[in-house]
Design an enzyme around this catalytic site. Structure first.
Site, short mmCIF file in Angstrom:
data_model
loop_
_atom_site.label_atom_id
_atom_site.label_comp_id
_atom_site.label_asym_id
_atom_site.label_seq_id
_atom_site.Cartn_x
_atom_site.Cartn_y
_atom_site.Cartn_z
N SER A 174 0.74 -1.37 0.00
CA SER A 174 -0.11 -0.11 0.08
C SER A 174 0.83 1.34 -0.11
O SER A 174 0.47 2.22 -0.40
CB SER A 174 -0.98 0.08 0.98
N HIS A 202 -5.36 -3.70 -2.34
CA HIS A 202 -5.28 -2.90 -3.52
C HIS A 202 -5.02 -3.36 -4.67
O HIS A 202 -4.63 -2.37 -5.72
CB HIS A 202 -3.72 -1.90 -2.98
N LYS A 234 -12.00 0.08 -1.51
CA LYS A 234 -10.84 0.89 -2.46
C LYS A 234 -11.25 0.62 -3.87
O LYS A 234 -12.02 1.52 -4.30
CB LYS A 234 -9.47 0.10 -2.21
#
Length: 381
Positions: A174, A202, A234
């Site tokens: 990240s 992610h 996300k």
């Protein structure tokens, strides 16, 4: 040290953090503390957090299911919306089943603690997310960290152990934006009869031919990577998390993952919104293609300006500065020019590795990237 002294120390070290108040919805343009800014800090990679179809699904879900879920999944909080989303996530990731968690942090703590205990061993990448590290420590298993993305060091630590071993890694890191060497790790796990767990917070929605994440990117199966964790807040633009894997894995987590058993289920309306965002991920590959184009445009421009970039092919593009105070100064200089880029400092990253964390969204345009590059060119540290 009392709180007042500790706060003064954090300010002196350049490590003090403060919240900024956003007025209105997430987006490329946001109003922050009364000022209009171009946002390069969000993890809303595909631009779905305020997508009309996702918002509409949330509203319709609230009309049907209300706001609160009322209870944990195992009591009376597991709705048909939750169940449908779990089935769709399992199909999306190519896993047998999926299980929803209220947050990614809770998913990681619950999964690791359910899979290993005192007589076992957990091996984790040194740059893993805090939730993975905390999960390993809280499991009470023997805990070891290997050098970042270093398969040789991992192999050394796997060798010669008689304990049951769990390897845990981020898929996309990240703060660095690089990918774990998962094919090599999967091979090591097989050779040493260890279990491999990947946190793809992610990568879900962003990587892979169909957006199914880093495992699809590398072509790795459920057998090679038995435990997959992904977040919904996300790339998918909503909230919550899930774990996907075999029938037995999911049943075990339902029985023994404490952060699942003893937590109120996410609102069913959020599950409905996520189902809508999942459809967009499947049907609009241009969002992923645009992310790649924007990231490459930025890398080329920032390199020409002399900024030190980390080796990242993802939507996360860190600019390494090193000193925390200089990093704050750079972030504030960008704010004055109308660009919001986060200053990431220890303990989020190691000492001496403070950086600006630039993140891209499919909703950014080329002029936004070019404007940020112009603003970076004006900064003198």
């Amino acid at each position: 040290m009392n709180p007042t002294e500790r706060l003064a120390q954090l300010k002196e070290q350049g490590l003090y953090r403060r919240r900024r108040v956003i007025e209105g919805a997430q987006g490329i343009e946001v109003w922050v503390d009364g000022e209009r800014l171009i946002n390069f800090s969000s993890n809303d990679y595909l631009g779905l957090a305020n997508h009309p179809a996702v918002v509409s699904a949330l509203k319709n879900g609230a009309e049907r299911y209300g706001v609160g879920s009322g209870s944990a999944h195992l009591i009376c909080g597991h709705s048909s919306a939750h169940h449908a989303l779990e089935e769709e996530l399992a199909d999306f990731t190519g896993r047998r089943r999926a299980l929803l968690f209220s947050t990614g942090y809770m998913a990681n703590i619950g999964v690791i603690s359910a899979l290993v205990g005192r007589s076992d061993k957990v091996l984790e990448d040194r740059l893993n997310h805090a939730s993975l590290l905390d999960g390993g420590l809280l499991s009470r298993a023997q805990f070891q960290r290997y050098r970042h993305a270093d398969s040789a060091d991992l192999e050394d630590k796997l060798s010669g152990s008689s304990r049951r071993q769990l390897i845990v890694t981020d898929g996309v890191f990240s703060m660095d934006g690089d990918l774990a060497p998962l094919p090599a790790m999967a091979k090591l796990a097989e050779e040493h009869q260890a279990t491999l767990m990947v946190d793809d917070a992610h990568g879900i929605g962003v990587l892979g031919d169909h957006g199914a994440g880093v495992l699809q990117h590398f072509g790795l199966s459920q057998q090679q990577v038995p435990v997959l964790m992904g977040t919904l807040g996300k790339g998918l633009g909503t909230f919550g998390a899930f774990v996907a894997g075999s029938e037995d894995l999911i049943e075990l987590l339902i029985q023994q993952a404490r952060s699942y058993v003893f937590t109120t289920a996410m609102p069913a309306a959020v599950a409905e919104a996520t189902r809508a965002s999942l459809k967009i991920v499947r049907t609009e590959p241009w969002r992923r293609e645009k992310l790649q184009m924007l990231s490459q445009r930025f890398r080329e421009g920032a390199s020409q300006l002399g900024w030190r970039l980390l080796d990242s092919a993802s939507a996360i593009q860190p600019i390494l500065i090193g000193d925390s105070r200089q990093t704050i100064a750079a972030s504030e200089a960008l704010l004055r020019q109308g660009y919001w880029v986060g200053a990431i400092r220890p303990p989020t990253v190691p000492q001496g590795q403070a950086r600006l964390r630039v993140t891209f969204s499919a909703n950014h345009q080329q002029q936004h990237v070019d404007g940020l590059l112009t603003a970076l060119a004006a900064i003198k540290l």
